[in-house]
Design an enzyme around this catalytic site. Structure first.
Site, PDB file in Angstrom:
ATOM      1  N   GLY A  93      15.216  21.924   0.171  1.00 39.73           N
ATOM      2  CA  GLY A  93      15.935  20.532  -0.058  1.00 39.73           C
ATOM      3  C   GLY A  93      15.543  19.253   0.877  1.00 39.73           C
ATOM      4  CB  THR A  94      12.850  19.620   3.937  1.00 39.82           C
ATOM      5  OG1 THR A  94      14.128  20.208   4.935  1.00 39.82           O
ATOM      6  CG2 THR A  94      12.343  18.297   5.171  1.00 39.82           C
TER       7      THR A  94
ATOM      8  CG  HIS B  91      17.739  28.342   2.297  1.00 39.61           C
ATOM      9  ND1 HIS B  91      18.329  28.522   3.559  1.00 39.61           N
ATOM     10  CD2 HIS B  91      17.360  26.933   2.138  1.00 39.61           C
ATOM     11  CE1 HIS B  91      17.926  27.668   4.080  1.00 39.61           C
ATOM     12  NE2 HIS B  91      17.122  26.517   3.124  1.00 39.61           N
TER      13      HIS B  91
ATOM     14  CB  THR C  67       0.420  25.750  -8.937  1.00 33.35           C
ATOM     15  OG1 THR C  67      -0.699  25.598  -9.850  1.00 33.35           O
ATOM     16  CG2 THR C  67       0.864  26.888 -10.475  1.00 33.35           C
TER      17      THR C  67
ATOM     18  CB  CYS D  40      16.973  21.716  11.750  1.00 32.37           C
ATOM     19  SG  CYS D  40      17.566  22.209   9.668  1.00 32.37           S
TER      20      CYS D  40
ATOM     21  CD  GLN E  50      25.179  23.689   4.167  1.00 32.63           C
ATOM     22  OE1 GLN E  50      25.775  24.573   4.420  1.00 32.63           O
ATOM     23  NE2 GLN E  50      24.092  23.329   5.353  1.00 32.63           N
TER      24      GLN E  50
ATOM     25  CG  ASN F 274      23.811  19.706   8.642  1.00 36.91           C
ATOM     26  OD1 ASN F 274      24.275  18.820   8.481  1.00 36.91           O
ATOM     27  ND2 ASN F 274      22.983  19.971   9.429  1.00 36.91           N
TER      28      ASN F 274
HETATM   29  C1  LIG Z   1      22.446  19.061   4.030  1.00 37.90           C
HETATM   30  C2  LIG Z   1      21.695  19.397   4.722  1.00 37.90           C
HETATM   31  N1  LIG Z   1      20.586  18.564   3.932  1.00 37.90           N
HETATM   32  C3  LIG Z   1      19.402  19.073   3.682  1.00 37.90           C
HETATM   33  C4  LIG Z   1      18.914  20.626   4.255  1.00 37.90           C
HETATM   34  C5  LIG Z   1      17.529  21.244   3.876  1.00 37.90           C
HETATM   35  O1  LIG Z   1      17.231  21.723   2.896  1.00 37.90           O
HETATM   36  P1  LIG Z   1      16.091  23.099   3.125  1.00 37.90           P
HETATM   37  O2  LIG Z   1      16.431  24.041   4.633  1.00 37.90           O
HETATM   38  O3  LIG Z   1      16.417  23.218   1.539  1.00 37.90           O
HETATM   39  O4  LIG Z   1      15.192  22.422   3.301  1.00 37.90           O
HETATM   40  C6  LIG Z   1      19.854  21.285   5.083  1.00 37.90           C
HETATM   41  C7  LIG Z   1      19.878  22.333   5.719  1.00 37.90           C
HETATM   42  O5  LIG Z   1      19.846  23.020   6.093  1.00 37.90           O
HETATM   43  C8  LIG Z   1      20.902  20.862   4.924  1.00 37.90           C
HETATM   44  O6  LIG Z   1      22.636  21.124   5.150  1.00 37.90           O
END
Ligand SMILES: Cc1ncc(COP(=O)(O)O)c(C=O)c1O
Length: 394
Positions: free
Chosen positions: A70-71, A201, A237, A324, A179, A150
């Site tokens: 996601g990041t 995940h 890749t 985080c 989320q 989140n």
């Molecule tokens: C709203 C939101 N965006 C982005 C992320 C980041 O995702 P990732 O852990 O897959 O990098 C999260 C993870 O907690 C999230 O809750």
């Protein structure tokens, strides 16, 4: 086994996703860019994974870019759209409750001359679509608003926000749906977003796998240079097993969504009812427009991290908010933006349920959590009233 109530942080990998991934970690190890039979088999599986994810989103396979999570999807969306749109303008509109994957990326873009407007939210963490509309100027190139938060689970009025964005020419809408993805149906056409981030995940797929939906005709600049993978949008890749795990887990999450959402809502309400009888506690986030399995609260006069630690000792794994920021002394920017004073925000606790959470686990949590929260509160109040312990018998 401790009861796992931290599904907003991550979920266990589901068996079906692992089974679908295993051949691509063993015999079918080809590189999708190779021309020989191993490569062609890998390419076919990767193309199919694009199609499968796209079908879940009402999109086309060519509109899906696989990322490392996601990041990265958020980084690619924001930096990619910002740099591609620089000639048109430099203003980006977002909210004050975004995940750091968005917020910190926007801070970074500010260093390069982009102007970022962080809109306020109400007590429930919701952005007002009219404020989005009012914040857009003729220099605005991008709006980024999350679908669900989140930390407090609040679902944003994204369709209304999209309608407001659409009244302005050439402004892109990015939605962080990381989320929300397992619980909120996403049809990119109906949602009206140009860029949508998801991460495997959060829905029982593998860690290190995510995807960005990029609407046809939306120009983003690749953020890593190298090969031509993912239609020139993400060099390197591909993580084929990850993409297949993501596609498998997301398809299942979407197919089971109605049933999962109904069960989680019932379980979450039961837990909330049991915990919120403790004096000094309050639900955070919207009472109805919220993720079905995310129960978030503040317990006044407590320190959420200490409560989570005490719950851990009692066999319940949960967190204060975002995984985080665990370990940092920073108070939640989300609760602060929602108007909670710092002392109250320190008492945040998040118990997030998932598809595999059982009624028996909820019954046990209902028996444990209120007592732990209440005793931590009593302990903290006693300490505040008598910090040196002078009133206590020797
Ligand atoms: C709203 C939101 N965006 C982005 C992320 C980041 O995702 P990732 O852990 O897959 O990098 C999260 C993870 O907690 C999230 O809750």
């Amino acid at each position: 086994m401790p009861i796992y109530l931290d599904h907003a942080a991550t979920t266990p990998l589901r068996r079906e996703a692992l089974d679908a991934m295993l051949p691509y970690l063993t015999e079918q190890f080809g590189n999708p860019s190779s021309a020989h039979s191993y490569g062609r088999a890998a390419r076919a599986a990767l193309d199919e994974a694009h199609e499968r994810v796209a079908r879940c989103l009402g999109a086309d396979g060519r509109e899906i870019v696989f990322t490392s999570g996601g990041t990265e999807a958020n980084n690619l969306a924001l930096k990619g759209a910002a740099w591609a749109g620089k000639a048109r303008g430099h203003r980006i509109v977002s909210s004050s409750v975004e995940h750091h994957g968005v917020g910190h990326t926007l801070r970074y873009l500010e260093k390069f001359g982009f102007e970022v407007v962080e809109l306020p939210v109400d007590r429930y963490g919701r952005v007002d679509p009219a404020e989005v509309d009012a914040a857009i100027t003729d220099r605005t190139i991008l709006v980024s608003i999350m679908l669900a938060n989140n930390e407090v689970g609040t679902i944003q009025p994204v369709a209304e926000i999209a309608a407001a964005v659409r009244t302005h020419k050439d402004v892109l809408l990015h939605v962080d749906a990381v989320q929300a993805a397992p619980y909120v149906e996403i049809d990119v056409g109906r949602l009206g977003a140009d860029l949508v981030s998801i991460g495997a995940h959060k829905f029982e797929g593998p860690k290190g796998a995510g995807a960005l939906y990029v609407r046809h005709g939306t120009h983003i600049l690749a953020q890593q240079q190298g090969g031509t993978q993912e239609r020139h949008r993400r060099a390197g890749t591909e993580n084929l097993a990850g993409a297949i795990g993501l596609a498998t887990a997301y398809e299942l999450a979407c197919a089971e969504r109605a049933e999962t959402v109904a069960r989680l809502k019932r379980q979450r309400e039961r837990l909330a009812k049991a915990v919120l009888v403790v004096p000094g506690t309050e639900l955070t986030g919207h009472p109805r427009q919220r993720l079905p399995g995310l129960f978030s609260m503040v317990a006044r006069d407590t320190d959420g991290a200490s409560v989570a630690m005490a719950l851990d000792l009692e066999g319940i794994a949960c967190s204060v908010g975002s995984a985080c920021t665990t370990g940092s002394t920073e108070v939640s920017h989300v609760l602060t933006a929602m108007g909670y004073p710092e002392e109250e925000a320190r008492g945040a606790l998040r118990l997030s349920l998932g598809r595999t959470t059982t009624d028996d686990e909820i019954a046990r949590a209902c028996a444990i959590v209120p007592g732990v929260v209440a005793s931590m509160r009593v302990g903290a109040l006693a300490l505040a009233a008598d910090p040196l312990g002078q009133g206590l018998p020797a």
